[in-house]
Scaffold this motif. Structure first.
Motif, PDB file in Angstrom:
ATOM      1  N   HIS A 117       6.384  46.874  -4.093  1.00  0.00           N
ATOM      2  CA  HIS A 117       5.012  47.360  -3.338  1.00  0.00           C
ATOM      3  C   HIS A 117       3.464  46.632  -4.307  1.00  0.00           C
ATOM      4  CE1 HIS A 117       6.953  51.735  -2.896  1.00  0.00           C
ATOM      5  NE2 HIS A 117       7.055  51.831  -3.961  1.00  0.00           N
ATOM      6  N   GLY A 118       4.126  44.992  -4.429  1.00  0.00           N
ATOM      7  CA  GLY A 118       2.721  44.141  -5.469  1.00  0.00           C
ATOM      8  C   GLY A 118       1.891  44.205  -4.253  1.00  0.00           C
ATOM      9  N   LEU A 119       1.684  44.331  -2.839  1.00  0.00           N
ATOM     10  CA  LEU A 119       0.164  44.585  -2.836  1.00  0.00           C
ATOM     11  C   LEU A 119      -0.750  45.244  -2.305  1.00  0.00           C
ATOM     12  CD1 LEU A 119       2.323  43.147   0.885  1.00  0.00           C
ATOM     13  CD2 LEU A 119       1.695  41.057  -1.529  1.00  0.00           C
ATOM     14  N   VAL A 120      -0.661  45.818  -3.364  1.00  0.00           N
ATOM     15  CA  VAL A 120      -2.119  47.040  -4.092  1.00  0.00           C
ATOM     16  C   VAL A 120      -2.396  46.213  -5.145  1.00  0.00           C
ATOM     17  CG1 VAL A 120      -0.444  48.516  -4.775  1.00  0.00           C
ATOM     18  CG2 VAL A 120      -2.810  49.327  -3.935  1.00  0.00           C
ATOM     19  N   SER A 121      -3.699  46.002  -5.717  1.00  0.00           N
ATOM     20  CA  SER A 121      -3.882  45.482  -7.235  1.00  0.00           C
ATOM     21  C   SER A 121      -5.713  46.304  -7.612  1.00  0.00           C
ATOM     22  CB  SER A 121      -4.565  44.266  -7.240  1.00  0.00           C
ATOM     23  OG  SER A 121      -3.359  44.024  -6.693  1.00  0.00           O
ATOM     24  N   ASN A 122      -5.937  46.566  -8.736  1.00  0.00           N
ATOM     25  CA  ASN A 122      -6.968  47.337  -8.556  1.00  0.00           C
ATOM     26  C   ASN A 122      -8.313  46.884  -9.479  1.00  0.00           C
ATOM     27  OD1 ASN A 122      -8.754  49.996  -8.587  1.00  0.00           O
ATOM     28  ND2 ASN A 122      -8.367  49.916 -11.360  1.00  0.00           N
ATOM     29  N   ALA A 123      -9.309  46.632  -9.847  1.00  0.00           N
ATOM     30  CA  ALA A 123     -10.213  45.669 -10.424  1.00  0.00           C
ATOM     31  C   ALA A 123     -12.085  46.566 -10.415  1.00  0.00           C
ATOM     32  CB  ALA A 123     -10.631  44.400  -9.831  1.00  0.00           C
ATOM     33  N   GLU A 124     -12.144  46.301 -11.272  1.00  0.00           N
ATOM     34  CA  GLU A 124     -14.348  46.780 -11.236  1.00  0.00           C
ATOM     35  C   GLU A 124     -15.186  44.994 -10.197  1.00  0.00           C
ATOM     36  OE1 GLU A 124     -16.538  47.408 -14.994  1.00  0.00           O
ATOM     37  OE2 GLU A 124     -16.260  45.160 -14.565  1.00  0.00           O
ATOM     38  N   TRP A 125     -15.119  46.481  -9.756  1.00  0.00           N
ATOM     39  CA  TRP A 125     -15.687  44.764  -8.046  1.00  0.00           C
ATOM     40  C   TRP A 125     -17.742  44.717  -8.999  1.00  0.00           C
ATOM     41  CZ3 TRP A 125     -12.973  41.495  -5.848  1.00  0.00           C
ATOM     42  CH2 TRP A 125     -11.481  41.904  -6.246  1.00  0.00           C
ATOM     43  N   THR A 126     -17.987  43.785  -8.231  1.00  0.00           N
ATOM     44  CA  THR A 126     -19.503  43.641  -8.588  1.00  0.00           C
ATOM     45  C   THR A 126     -20.186  43.272  -7.476  1.00  0.00           C
ATOM     46  OG1 THR A 126     -19.387  43.964 -11.302  1.00  0.00           O
ATOM     47  CG2 THR A 126     -22.052  43.331 -10.055  1.00  0.00           C
ATOM     48  N   GLY A 127     -20.936  43.946  -7.191  1.00  0.00           N
ATOM     49  CA  GLY A 127     -22.149  43.652  -5.617  1.00  0.00           C
ATOM     50  C   GLY A 127     -22.902  43.747  -5.192  1.00  0.00           C
ATOM     51  N   VAL A 128     -23.485  43.512  -4.023  1.00  0.00           N
ATOM     52  CA  VAL A 128     -25.280  44.048  -3.674  1.00  0.00           C
ATOM     53  C   VAL A 128     -23.681  45.552  -2.416  1.00  0.00           C
ATOM     54  CG1 VAL A 128     -27.233  43.758  -2.535  1.00  0.00           C
ATOM     55  CG2 VAL A 128     -25.791  42.093  -4.009  1.00  0.00           C
ATOM     56  N   PRO A 129     -24.604  46.003  -2.476  1.00  0.00           N
ATOM     57  CA  PRO A 129     -24.763  46.640  -1.763  1.00  0.00           C
ATOM     58  C   PRO A 129     -24.815  46.462  -0.333  1.00  0.00           C
ATOM     59  CG  PRO A 129     -25.874  48.380  -3.529  1.00  0.00           C
ATOM     60  CD  PRO A 129     -26.310  46.638  -3.781  1.00  0.00           C
ATOM     61  N   LEU A 130     -23.521  46.878   0.589  1.00  0.00           N
ATOM     62  CA  LEU A 130     -24.546  46.142   2.020  1.00  0.00           C
ATOM     63  C   LEU A 130     -25.220  46.485   2.750  1.00  0.00           C
ATOM     64  CD1 LEU A 130     -23.120  44.370   4.189  1.00  0.00           C
ATOM     65  CD2 LEU A 130     -21.649  45.823   5.158  1.00  0.00           C
ATOM     66  N   SER A 131     -25.646  47.851   2.708  1.00  0.00           N
ATOM     67  CA  SER A 131     -26.654  48.515   3.152  1.00  0.00           C
ATOM     68  C   SER A 131     -27.998  48.214   2.551  1.00  0.00           C
ATOM     69  CB  SER A 131     -26.970  50.267   2.249  1.00  0.00           C
ATOM     70  OG  SER A 131     -26.823  50.079   1.376  1.00  0.00           O
ATOM     71  N   VAL A 132     -28.527  47.422   1.990  1.00  0.00           N
ATOM     72  CA  VAL A 132     -29.647  47.371   1.501  1.00  0.00           C
ATOM     73  C   VAL A 132     -29.810  45.961   1.675  1.00  0.00           C
ATOM     74  CG1 VAL A 132     -30.422  45.890  -0.829  1.00  0.00           C
ATOM     75  CG2 VAL A 132     -29.280  47.480  -1.569  1.00  0.00           C
ATOM     76  N   LEU A 133     -28.258  44.855   2.032  1.00  0.00           N
ATOM     77  CA  LEU A 133     -28.881  43.800   3.040  1.00  0.00           C
ATOM     78  C   LEU A 133     -28.833  44.199   4.560  1.00  0.00           C
ATOM     79  CD1 LEU A 133     -25.986  41.487   0.639  1.00  0.00           C
ATOM     80  CD2 LEU A 133     -28.568  41.550   0.912  1.00  0.00           C
ATOM     81  N   LEU A 134     -28.064  45.232   5.381  1.00  0.00           N
ATOM     82  CA  LEU A 134     -29.022  45.720   5.802  1.00  0.00           C
ATOM     83  C   LEU A 134     -30.285  46.170   6.728  1.00  0.00           C
ATOM     84  CD1 LEU A 134     -25.236  47.119   7.549  1.00  0.00           C
ATOM     85  CD2 LEU A 134     -26.619  45.261   7.776  1.00  0.00           C
ATOM     86  N   ASP A 135     -30.011  46.565   5.492  1.00  0.00           N
ATOM     87  CA  ASP A 135     -31.422  47.259   5.671  1.00  0.00           C
ATOM     88  C   ASP A 135     -32.867  46.061   6.122  1.00  0.00           C
ATOM     89  OD1 ASP A 135     -31.289  49.932   6.039  1.00  0.00           O
ATOM     90  OD2 ASP A 135     -31.332  50.231   3.902  1.00  0.00           O
ATOM     91  N   GLU A 136     -32.850  45.004   4.823  1.00  0.00           N
ATOM     92  CA  GLU A 136     -33.521  43.901   4.507  1.00  0.00           C
ATOM     93  C   GLU A 136     -33.749  43.177   6.314  1.00  0.00           C
ATOM     94  OE1 GLU A 136     -33.236  41.602   1.025  1.00  0.00           O
ATOM     95  OE2 GLU A 136     -35.391  41.293   1.296  1.00  0.00           O
ATOM     96  N   ALA A 137     -32.911  43.447   6.948  1.00  0.00           N
ATOM     97  CA  ALA A 137     -31.839  42.775   7.970  1.00  0.00           C
ATOM     98  C   ALA A 137     -33.563  43.630   8.686  1.00  0.00           C
ATOM     99  CB  ALA A 137     -30.908  42.159   8.240  1.00  0.00           C
ATOM    100  N   GLY A 138     -33.169  44.570   8.938  1.00  0.00           N
ATOM    101  CA  GLY A 138     -33.917  45.748   9.563  1.00  0.00           C
ATOM    102  C   GLY A 138     -32.550  46.212  11.122  1.00  0.00           C
ATOM    103  N   ILE A 139     -31.368  46.649  10.495  1.00  0.00           N
ATOM    104  CA  ILE A 139     -30.414  47.147  11.388  1.00  0.00           C
ATOM    105  C   ILE A 139     -30.766  47.795  12.397  1.00  0.00           C
ATOM    106  CG2 ILE A 139     -29.810  48.894   9.723  1.00  0.00           C
ATOM    107  CD1 ILE A 139     -26.938  48.224  11.354  1.00  0.00           C
ATOM    108  N   ASP A 140     -30.350  47.443  14.123  1.00  0.00           N
ATOM    109  CA  ASP A 140     -30.823  48.711  14.779  1.00  0.00           C
ATOM    110  C   ASP A 140     -30.177  49.958  14.253  1.00  0.00           C
ATOM    111  OD1 ASP A 140     -31.180  49.699  17.196  1.00  0.00           O
ATOM    112  OD2 ASP A 140     -31.065  47.365  18.761  1.00  0.00           O
TER     113      ASP A 140
END
Ligand SMILES: Nc1nc2c(c(=O)[nH]1)N[C@H]1C(S)=C(S)[C@@H](COP(=O)(O)O)O[C@H]1N2
Ligand SMILES: [Mo]
Length: 442
Positions: free
Chosen positions: A184-207
């Protein structure tokens, strides 16, 4: 055993609540009395030794230690705690490193031990030159540098990443004798920090009529996967930190797509392009691989979600119980559907079950550690865990799972077939009266 009785300092709940010595999980919540009671009322010896001798001064207590390094690495006594590689001799093909779950505890996978799968090696990416482009069905295509992304409002969350091929050895007819790391070693868990993808899509003006994204990595293979736009607006991140530091090179440095609860393969690393489109690309990794082939030869077209799952890490294959007495059974549970609601543990191969304690906080789509106090009387036992998530989904029993998904060794005889995906049934550890642990099917 009532809470009131324990508050009053009454006797601890050390009577078994299920077969072969499983104790009430509330024994773990009490103070020392409960734990000591569990040991002294059982067969075997106590975990402590009487402090009859005064403490000695060991050599390390007599002189100044070494100078503190700028970057810590684990103690040299822990050298055996490493990932296992599928191509230890640098063979040029997909490389995997598996997480040693049987040697770790808690819920966070240290960055150096997070599993990795790289289908065309680890690219050496200069973060100042790397760009993420969002284009396709948008008003304004945009390019982001790592520095630019770092100035967006950031979000931090726990999330597991699991390869859908994790636990593929569990499709065998006979149990493979191997550690939880190998199985079962192909699963791991971490605390991830990043930008919500929705913010970037909204900024690009998604259709708003766009239904799909195609995410592509900047490794030589340009690994790409189709992702529903809905997932982007649910909880997708462009992750730029992993457990507080920049991503590891093997985990997507300098940026990756994080799709909590979805197939590992869709979490595109070294992310360089997101194309907004109206239909899925049906690329190599979604049309040919990472889809479970069913017993009738058909395959599900998309299988994004990693279903509810758990396995015991302590004790497990590779450990040995030295003597009868008190032990803590513990393991990890997670679900791509949300939070873990309940984990049941059995010590008699599924005849009787007791509810394990869940370590809080219980995060959505992340590892939850479960713990079960146990008094082993030295007889053969079979340990199992079974998890439920907040959506009411439950890990299928092995017989149910095999009937649904099939049991095949095709991955061994024909690696190109890729049929062994999404195993989420139970794992059973058989412990003999000599304390040795085997992987069994029960
Ligand atoms: N660009 C790119 N992204 C990738 C891969 C890859 O080889 N290249 N491997 C995928 C696979 S198969 C899995 S299971 C996950 C593993 O993520 P990790 O290596 O960070 O654990 O990354 C996915 N993203
Ligand atoms: Mo994967």
């Amino acid at each position: 055993m009532s809470i009131r009785k324990r508050r009053n300092g009454g006797s601890p709940p050390v009577e078994a609540v299920a077969g072969n010595g499983l104790l009430d999980r509330r024994a773990l919540l009490g103070r020392g009395i409960v734990f000591a009671g569990a040991m002294t009322t059982g067969v075997g010896t106590s975990l402590t030794s009487a402090a009859a001798e005064p403490l000695k001064d060991d050599p390390w207590s007599l002189e100044t230690g070494t100078v503190t390094p700028a970057l810590q690495t684990p103690s040299h006594y822990e050298k055996h705690v490493v990932g296992t590689l599928t191509n230890p001799n640098n063979e040029m093909r997909t490389s995997h490193a598996r997480t040693p779950h049987h040697l770790l505890n808690g819920t966070v996978t240290p960055n150096s031990l997070h599993f990795t799968i790289n289908h065309s090696g680890e690219p050496d990416i200069d973060p100042d030159k790397h760009r993420l482009v969002i284009h396709g069905m948008v008003k304004q295509p945009l390019a982001f540098t790592l520095e630019a992304l770092s100035r967006y409002p950031l979000v931090t969350r726990m999330s597991f990443v699991e390869c859908s091929g994790n636990s593929a050895p569990m499709f065998s007819n006979e149990p493979v004798q191997a550690t939880a790391q190998t199985l079962h070693g192909l699963v791991s868990n971490a605390e991830w920090t990043g930008v919500p993808l929705s913010v970037l899509l909204d900024e690009a003006g998604i259709d708003r009529s766009a239904k799909w994204l195609v995410a592509e990595g900047s490794d030589s293979l340009a690994l790409h996967r189709s992702v529903p736009v809905k997932k982007a607006y649910d909880d997708a991140l462009v992750a730029i930190y992993q457990n507080g530091e920049r991503l590891m090179p093997g985990n997507g440095y300098p940026m990756r797509l994080l799709l909590p609860g979805y197939q590992g393969n869709m979490n595109v690393k070294f992310l360089r392009r997101i194309k907004v489109v109206d239909q899925p690309s049906l690329g190599f990794y979604e049309a040919r691989t990472y889809s479970q082939i069913l017993p009738d030869g058909k395959a599900w077209r998309f299988h994004f979600l990693q279903e509810v799952k758990s396995f015991i890490t302590h004790p497990s294959f590779g450990h040995k119980l030295k003597e009868p007495g008190y032990f803590e059974i513990s393991g990890i549970a997670y679900s791509g559907n949300g939070r873990i609601a309940k984990v049941m543990v059995s010590a008699d191969g599924g005849k009787s079950w007791a509810e394990a304690a869940l370590q809080s906080p219980v995060h959505s789509k992340a590892f939850t550690r479960f713990r079960m106090p146990w008094r082993w009387d030295g007889q053969p036992v079979v340990l199992q865990s079974r998890a439920w998530d907040e959506g009411g989904n439950v890990q299928p029993l092995r017989a149910e799972f095999v009937a649904m998904r099939g049991q095949t060794k095709r991955a061994v005889t024909n690696p190109a077939a890729f049929p062994n995906q999404h195993y989420n049934s139970l794992t059973s550890w058989g412990i003999g009266s000599n304390g040795e642990i085997k992987h069994v099917y029960a």
